[in-house]
Design a protein around this motif. Structure first.
Motif, PDB file in Angstrom:
ATOM      1  N   SER A   1      -4.511   6.400   0.026  1.00  0.00           N
ATOM      2  CA  SER A   1      -3.830   5.105   0.038  1.00  0.00           C
ATOM      3  C   SER A   1      -4.050   4.409  -1.301  1.00  0.00           C
ATOM      4  O   SER A   1      -5.166   4.405  -1.835  1.00  0.00           O
ATOM      5  CB  SER A   1      -4.362   4.210   1.168  1.00  0.00           C
TER       6      SER A   1
ATOM      7  N   GLU B   1      -3.451   0.747  -3.162  1.00  0.00           N
ATOM      8  CA  GLU B   1      -3.108  -0.667  -2.998  1.00  0.00           C
ATOM      9  C   GLU B   1      -3.007  -1.337  -4.359  1.00  0.00           C
ATOM     10  O   GLU B   1      -3.919  -1.247  -5.185  1.00  0.00           O
ATOM     11  CB  GLU B   1      -4.176  -1.380  -2.163  1.00  0.00           C
TER      12      GLU B   1
ATOM     13  N   GLU C   1      -3.199  11.511   2.533  1.00  0.00           N
ATOM     14  CA  GLU C   1      -4.260  10.659   3.074  1.00  0.00           C
ATOM     15  C   GLU C   1      -4.823   9.697   2.042  1.00  0.00           C
ATOM     16  O   GLU C   1      -5.742   8.933   2.330  1.00  0.00           O
ATOM     17  CB  GLU C   1      -5.386  11.524   3.642  1.00  0.00           C
TER      18      GLU C   1
ATOM     19  N   VAL D   1       0.858  -1.184   0.000  1.00  0.00           N
ATOM     20  CA  VAL D   1       0.000   0.000   0.000  1.00  0.00           C
ATOM     21  C   VAL D   1       0.892   1.230   0.000  1.00  0.00           C
ATOM     22  O   VAL D   1       1.699   1.434   0.915  1.00  0.00           O
ATOM     23  CB  VAL D   1      -0.942   0.013   1.218  1.00  0.00           C
TER      24      VAL D   1
ATOM     25  N   THR E   1       1.262   5.433  -0.035  1.00  0.00           N
ATOM     26  CA  THR E   1       0.492   6.536   0.532  1.00  0.00           C
ATOM     27  C   THR E   1       0.938   7.855  -0.082  1.00  0.00           C
ATOM     28  O   THR E   1       2.138   8.120  -0.223  1.00  0.00           O
ATOM     29  CB  THR E   1       0.642   6.613   2.061  1.00  0.00           C
TER      30      THR E   1
END
Length: 268
Positions: free
Chosen positions: A115, A117, A113, A108, A110
């Motif tokens: 994210s 995946e 804020e 994941v 970043t």
């Protein structure tokens, strides 16, 4: 605040999507010339200098054609798994070490804020991936170039607020089309592309009360029709008792969708 995204281009002519959350903006694939990507971004009021990074799904040219040029010009970090990087070296040319960001599939990433995946998909590339974008309770899933909907893919994209899913071809159109048989066989295989029928069948499992919109992407110019893709998927969903009235299905492709608008994945 929600996630904003705009599909700059989708299909065999080139793929690129912008995803934004707050001040963070990432480019998913760069399968057009750098000049064309710049032009499409400018139409949407975005400059490449504002990109936080480029995510790569796999090394095929319709996903990385302009990657090296635009990354070098604006000194953008590029994110891909190591097997994809091994193939990218020939395609993108020289990049500084600090621009090469390798991850393991499943990691994941970043961006503030937001994210991101990665998860594995089935395609005839070194280590192809698709991506989920999540911020707060909002989830956007983008999955194309899929030979078949594996249990992993279904698990990862289920309950997305907005899903961008491949609906590449109509099987009958492909079988009688002009492509040589070895190419047809590749497209129809488990490492090829998802058909309209397969997309519809998958969506019967994936569409939930949480689903707001579904976009059918990566449509074949030669072996699909815009209305046919939507009709096929809608018919399968209706036959399975899945209502699409509140979850409109939209068609996305370079030769169809010229909109300069961003779409918002709103907070629930």
């Amino acid at each position: 605040m929600g996630i904003r995204f705009t599909i700059l281009s989708s299909g065999s002519t080139g793929n690129a999507t912008l995803v934004e959350y707050g001040e963070w903006r990432v480019l998913l694939d760069a399968g057009l010339s750098a000049k064309r990507i710049e032009q499409l971004m400018q139409e949407r009021g975005v400059t490449p200098e504002g990109i936080s990074g480029i995510l790569v799904t796999h090394e095929h040219s319709d996903h990385v054609k302009g990657l090296g040029a635009i990354a070098r010009k604006y000194r953008l970090p590029v994110y891909a798994n190591m097997n994809t990087w091994n193939e990218l070296d020939r395609a993108v040319g020289d990049l500084d070490d600090d621009q090469r960001r390798a991850f393991k599939t499943g990691d994941v990433l970043t961006f503030g804020e937001l994210s991101v995946e990665s998860f594995p998909i089935s395609h005839d590339a070194a280590e192809p991936v698709a991506y989920n974008f999540q911020a707060g309770n909002v989830k956007l899933s983008i999955a194309t170039d899929i030979g078949y909907m594996s249990p992993v893919v279904k698990e990862k994209v289920k309950d997305a607020d907005v899903l961008v899913l491949e609906s590449n071809h109509d099987v009958d159109m492909l079988r009688v089309g002009k492509y040589p048989w070895n190419v047809k066989r590749r497209i129809l295989s488990d490492v090829g592309h998802l058909s309209n029928e397969a997309a519809g069948e998958a969506l019967c499992e994936l569409v939930t009360e949480r689903t707001k919109r579904v976009y059918l992407a990566h449509l074949s110019r030669d072996h699909n029709l815009l209305d046919l893709a939507k009709l096929t998927v809608n018919n399968i969903l209706c036959e399975s008792g899945v209502s699409t009235e509140e979850r409109p299905i939209r068609l996305m492709d370079t030769y169809y969708d010229r909109s300069t608008e961003w779409d918002m994945v709103d907070e629930p």
